[in-house]
Design a protein around this motif. Sequence first.
Motif, short mmCIF file in Angstrom:
data_model
loop_
_atom_site.label_atom_id
_atom_site.label_comp_id
_atom_site.label_asym_id
_atom_site.label_seq_id
_atom_site.Cartn_x
_atom_site.Cartn_y
_atom_site.Cartn_z
N PRO A 172 19.65 4.72 -49.73
CA PRO A 172 20.70 4.62 -50.74
C PRO A 172 20.23 5.29 -52.03
O PRO A 172 19.02 5.45 -52.25
CB PRO A 172 20.87 3.11 -50.92
CG PRO A 172 19.57 2.52 -50.48
CD PRO A 172 19.05 3.42 -49.41
N PRO A 173 21.13 5.71 -52.89
CA PRO A 173 20.74 6.43 -54.11
C PRO A 173 19.73 5.69 -54.97
O PRO A 173 18.86 6.31 -55.60
CB PRO A 173 22.07 6.61 -54.85
CG PRO A 173 23.10 6.62 -53.75
CD PRO A 173 22.60 5.66 -52.72
N ARG A 174 19.80 4.36 -55.00
CA ARG A 174 18.88 3.61 -55.85
C ARG A 174 17.42 3.75 -55.43
O ARG A 174 16.51 3.51 -56.22
CB ARG A 174 19.27 2.12 -55.85
CG ARG A 174 19.15 1.44 -54.50
CD ARG A 174 19.60 -0.01 -54.51
NE ARG A 174 19.57 -0.61 -53.19
CZ ARG A 174 18.49 -1.11 -52.61
NH1 ARG A 174 17.34 -1.12 -53.27
NH2 ARG A 174 18.56 -1.64 -51.39
N LEU A 175 17.19 4.15 -54.17
CA LEU A 175 15.82 4.29 -53.67
C LEU A 175 15.36 5.75 -53.62
O LEU A 175 14.29 6.04 -53.08
CB LEU A 175 15.71 3.67 -52.27
CG LEU A 175 15.89 2.15 -52.20
CD1 LEU A 175 15.81 1.68 -50.76
CD2 LEU A 175 14.83 1.46 -53.05
N ALA A 176 16.14 6.65 -54.21
CA ALA A 176 15.77 8.07 -54.18
C ALA A 176 14.37 8.33 -54.74
O ALA A 176 13.63 9.15 -54.18
CB ALA A 176 16.82 8.90 -54.92
N PRO A 177 13.94 7.64 -55.84
CA PRO A 177 12.58 7.91 -56.36
C PRO A 177 11.47 7.50 -55.40
O PRO A 177 10.32 7.91 -55.58
CB PRO A 177 12.53 7.08 -57.64
CG PRO A 177 13.94 6.84 -58.01
CD PRO A 177 14.68 6.73 -56.72
N ALA A 178 11.80 6.68 -54.39
CA ALA A 178 10.78 6.17 -53.48
C ALA A 178 10.59 7.04 -52.25
O ALA A 178 9.72 6.77 -51.41
CB ALA A 178 11.17 4.75 -53.03
N LEU A 179 11.38 8.09 -52.11
CA LEU A 179 11.37 8.90 -50.88
C LEU A 179 9.99 9.48 -50.59
O LEU A 179 9.36 10.08 -51.46
CB LEU A 179 12.38 10.04 -51.01
CG LEU A 179 12.43 11.03 -49.83
CD1 LEU A 179 12.96 10.35 -48.57
CD2 LEU A 179 13.26 12.26 -50.19
N ILE A 180 9.54 9.29 -49.35
CA ILE A 180 8.35 9.96 -48.83
C ILE A 180 8.78 11.18 -48.01
O ILE A 180 8.23 12.26 -48.16
CB ILE A 180 7.49 9.01 -47.99
CG1 ILE A 180 6.93 7.88 -48.89
CG2 ILE A 180 6.35 9.76 -47.31
CD1 ILE A 180 6.16 6.81 -48.13
N GLY A 181 9.77 11.02 -47.13
CA GLY A 181 10.28 12.15 -46.38
C GLY A 181 11.00 11.72 -45.12
O GLY A 181 11.22 10.53 -44.88
N HIS A 182 11.35 12.70 -44.31
CA HIS A 182 12.09 12.47 -43.07
C HIS A 182 11.18 12.78 -41.88
O HIS A 182 10.62 13.88 -41.79
CB HIS A 182 13.34 13.34 -43.04
CG HIS A 182 14.20 13.20 -44.26
ND1 HIS A 182 14.99 12.10 -44.48
CD2 HIS A 182 14.36 14.01 -45.35
CE1 HIS A 182 15.61 12.24 -45.64
NE2 HIS A 182 15.24 13.39 -46.18
N VAL A 183 11.04 11.82 -41.00
CA VAL A 183 10.12 11.94 -39.87
C VAL A 183 10.73 12.85 -38.81
O VAL A 183 11.89 12.66 -38.40
CB VAL A 183 9.80 10.56 -39.27
CG1 VAL A 183 8.82 10.69 -38.11
CG2 VAL A 183 9.25 9.63 -40.35
N GLU A 184 9.95 13.83 -38.35
CA GLU A 184 10.45 14.77 -37.36
C GLU A 184 9.92 14.50 -35.96
O GLU A 184 10.58 14.85 -34.98
CB GLU A 184 10.08 16.20 -37.78
CG GLU A 184 10.75 16.65 -39.07
CD GLU A 184 10.44 18.10 -39.41
OE1 GLU A 184 9.65 18.73 -38.66
OE2 GLU A 184 10.96 18.60 -40.43
N ASP A 185 8.74 13.89 -35.86
CA ASP A 185 8.13 13.66 -34.55
C ASP A 185 7.65 12.23 -34.44
O ASP A 185 7.53 11.50 -35.42
CB ASP A 185 6.93 14.62 -34.35
CG ASP A 185 7.35 16.08 -34.43
OD1 ASP A 185 8.22 16.48 -33.64
OD2 ASP A 185 6.81 16.79 -35.29
#
Length: 466
Positions: A96-109
Amino acid sequence: MAETVTPSGTTASPGQLLASFDPLLREWLPRQRWFAGKGRPVTGFTPVAATELLPPDGRLGLYHLLVRAHQPATLGSPTQPGDCYQLLIGVREALPPRLAPALIGHVEDGPLAGRTVYDALYDTRPAEMLLEALRSQARVGVLRFERDPRQEIREGLVARLMTAEQSNTSVVYGDTFILKLLRRVVPGVNPDLEIPLALAREGCARVPAPTAWLHAELDGGSDSYVLGVLQPFVRGAGDGWELALRELAKGEDFVADARALGRATAEVHTALARALPTVTLGHSQLRVLVDGMMERLTAAVQAVPALGPYETGLRSAFEALAGLAAEGRTWTAQRIHGDLHLGQCLRSPSGQWSLIDFEGEPARPLAERRMPQPTVRDIAGMLRSFDYAAHSVSPAATDWARACRAAYCSGYTEVAGTDPRTDPVMLRAYETDKAIYEVVYEARHRPDWLPVPLAAVHRLATSDLT
């Protein structure tokens, strides 16, 4: 080592889980304020422990990781095994937008392919799960949640992450408790828990007594890592650094607070001398101490050429201390704070000062941080902090700093019965050692601030300090 369970019900080893996070963590980890290996790339990770706190088969998954980050050795330094970091990683389909600063990334494997991972301490529910685990004294995998049974932890306290820059991460619960989670962790007895517990037994009110704590037991309990400490939150308190800067900006003095802070420091030192063993430092022990100061100076001059013109004068501060020890002078050493400065002190709305964060300098080995030290080391750190505050606002604020330094020492004397200024050689040596540390730190992390400690270096190298 704890196992993790994937949504399909199959078992994923910590290695498999970490492998899927690896490319994301290599980018994310070096950007964190608490990451110690700035300026060197992360070349890989080794899992120390991975514990599933919430299966990722619904809206939210949660993993607790202890990972060792590997980096190239610096020139002239031996190869190290890599620092171990504590990570709390949340898993969602999308943030959700409120957690945007916490993003590590999107897992591909791997077992979590297609999911989004993030720093879960930004998220209310995972943070509140930690408090509930402490309240209920849970055991999950290698994690042990302990508490003082004499202190109550109410249910339903709302969590919020403290966003101020620091070397660890803190979460406040309903203005009642604050949980400090250590980010870079090492096995052994951590003074950030050990010393407040000892002071609580002595009834020292200058340090908040631990309410609960979190640790990991590995290898059948032979290795234990302290991971976090929950303490009462002093509502409305201001830290000494911000308060000092505020008074400076208004053109007001800080003398009364500095004197009160000196008394508080002496109360903590006095209680620690009762609670934990003291030792006598003679010639051989002082030689080791001075050699360490000399080695840090040599390394600093190599790292920061601006120190070169002052090297001889700075070295004289350490040689003078060695000379006293050679003449037969002895000193008493005890457990101390180890990294005392204005930012490690809180003033409550009633004016009461408290000391916090007894971890010591995280860059130094744990065994060294737990060694008895002369109390003047803490005092020198605080005197440098007054000087730092003054110079960071205006180089012309030397009179403000001088008045605060004198008041702090006077307040300390009122409680301790001994004035640290009566041992000027030891005081100068420790203040010099601290200023050298500051120069290296600023050169690496905040070059614009380098003139602040260099001003102290000039003073310390060209005059005797009293």
